[in-house]
Design a protein around this motif. Structure first.
Motif, mmCIF file in Angstrom:
data_model
loop_
_atom_site.group_PDB
_atom_site.id
_atom_site.type_symbol
_atom_site.label_atom_id
_atom_site.label_comp_id
_atom_site.label_asym_id
_atom_site.label_seq_id
_atom_site.Cartn_x
_atom_site.Cartn_y
_atom_site.Cartn_z
ATOM 1 N N GLU A 32 -4.710 -5.805 -12.233
ATOM 2 C CA GLU A 32 -3.803 -5.887 -11.104
ATOM 3 C C GLU A 32 -2.356 -5.758 -11.552
ATOM 4 O O GLU A 32 -2.027 -6.082 -12.693
ATOM 5 C CB GLU A 32 -3.929 -7.241 -10.404
ATOM 6 N N SER A 39 -4.383 -3.121 -7.234
ATOM 7 C CA SER A 39 -5.477 -3.554 -8.095
ATOM 8 C C SER A 39 -6.460 -2.409 -8.288
ATOM 9 O O SER A 39 -6.573 -1.515 -7.457
ATOM 10 C CB SER A 39 -6.179 -4.800 -7.542
ATOM 11 N N ILE A 40 -7.121 -2.461 -9.427
ATOM 12 C CA ILE A 40 -8.079 -1.427 -9.818
ATOM 13 C C ILE A 40 -9.332 -2.142 -10.283
ATOM 14 O O ILE A 40 -9.246 -3.123 -11.030
ATOM 15 C CB ILE A 40 -7.524 -0.563 -10.963
ATOM 16 N N TYR A 50 -9.395 1.747 -6.343
ATOM 17 C CA TYR A 50 -8.050 1.196 -6.375
ATOM 18 C C TYR A 50 -7.636 0.719 -4.983
ATOM 19 O O TYR A 50 -8.129 1.193 -3.956
ATOM 20 C CB TYR A 50 -7.045 2.215 -6.909
ATOM 21 N N THR A 52 -3.985 -0.560 -2.775
ATOM 22 C CA THR A 52 -2.529 -0.681 -2.743
ATOM 23 C C THR A 52 -2.089 -1.674 -1.668
ATOM 24 O O THR A 52 -0.931 -1.719 -1.288
ATOM 25 C CB THR A 52 -1.864 0.694 -2.486
ATOM 26 N N TYR A 58 -10.354 -0.888 -0.702
ATOM 27 C CA TYR A 58 -10.375 -0.111 -1.943
ATOM 28 C C TYR A 58 -10.850 1.302 -1.634
ATOM 29 O O TYR A 58 -11.735 1.503 -0.801
ATOM 30 C CB TYR A 58 -11.317 -0.754 -2.973
ATOM 31 N N SER A 61 -11.225 6.413 -6.870
ATOM 32 C CA SER A 61 -10.234 7.182 -7.616
ATOM 33 C C SER A 61 -10.824 8.532 -8.012
ATOM 34 O O SER A 61 -11.974 8.838 -7.692
ATOM 35 C CB SER A 61 -9.826 6.420 -8.873
ATOM 36 N N GLY A 106 -3.611 4.185 -10.327
ATOM 37 C CA GLY A 106 -5.058 4.023 -10.405
ATOM 38 C C GLY A 106 -5.852 5.148 -9.783
ATOM 39 O O GLY A 106 -7.071 5.140 -9.816
ATOM 40 N N TYR A 107 -5.177 6.160 -9.217
ATOM 41 C CA TYR A 107 -5.890 7.260 -8.553
ATOM 42 C C TYR A 107 -6.357 8.313 -9.557
ATOM 43 O O TYR A 107 -7.527 8.669 -9.586
ATOM 44 C CB TYR A 107 -5.008 7.895 -7.482
#
Length: 170
Positions: A32, A39-40, A50, A52, A58, A61, A106-107
């Motif tokens: 995070e 957070s991922i 991920y 945002t 979530y 990705s 995280g993408y």
């Protein structure tokens, strides 16, 4: 497990949410941002996910499906690192889409071509994401001081002068 896990919302959006263990997705690691806004999560033999919005939802990705073992993120999550059961280390950076738009942290995930192939068990990074340390089940520890671009082997013996089996780093 503490009785909670992630589940697919099933509404066609590809989102996952936190829920009871009965709808479990086998998540293996979480990283995070310092605020928790980003957070991922790494899921076993799957892509990364991920968020945002403080973990409310979530999205998947663009990471490859892997047996992820550990995650670490900088304070703003602009630099995130992931290890796999066997292979090289991955890094996520926000990618610029046009003049003033970027992808979410995280993408996108890219393999760090200069990272060693190991059976990784842990990874940690500094607040800036510049310094990274990763450990392997073989007892190897590698350190990067340039955002994962180059790696240096570090031997940290146990009290008998032998290489211990590392299970994680912080």
């Amino acid at each position: 497990s503490n009785g909670t896990a992630w589940y697919n919302t099933g509404d066609g959006t590809g989102q996952i949410k936190f829920a009871s263990i009965s709808n479990k997705i086998d998540n293996t690691a979480l990283a995070e941002s310092s605020t928790g806004e980003i957070s991922i999560i790494a899921t076993n033999n799957n892509v990364m996910w991920y968020s945002t919005n403080f973990g409310q939802t979530y999205l998947p990705s663009q990471s490859p499906k892997q047996n992820w073992t550990a995650l670490a993120a900088s304070a703003d999550a602009d630099y995130a690192y992931a290890t796999v059961k066997y292979g090289q280390i991955y890094r996520s950076l926000p990618a610029q889409l046009d003049d003033d738009k970027y992808t979410s942290p995280g993408y996108y995930w890219d393999i760090l071509e200069n990272s060693p192939n190991r059976s990784w068990t842990g990874i940690a990074t500094t607040q800036s994401g510049e310094c990274v340390i990763a450990c392997a089940s073989t007892g190897d520890i590698f350190i990067s001081e340039d955002y994962g671009d180059t790696w240096v082997y570090s031997f940290l013996p146990d009290k008998h002068g032998e290489s211990p089996v590392w299970t994680g780093v912080t």
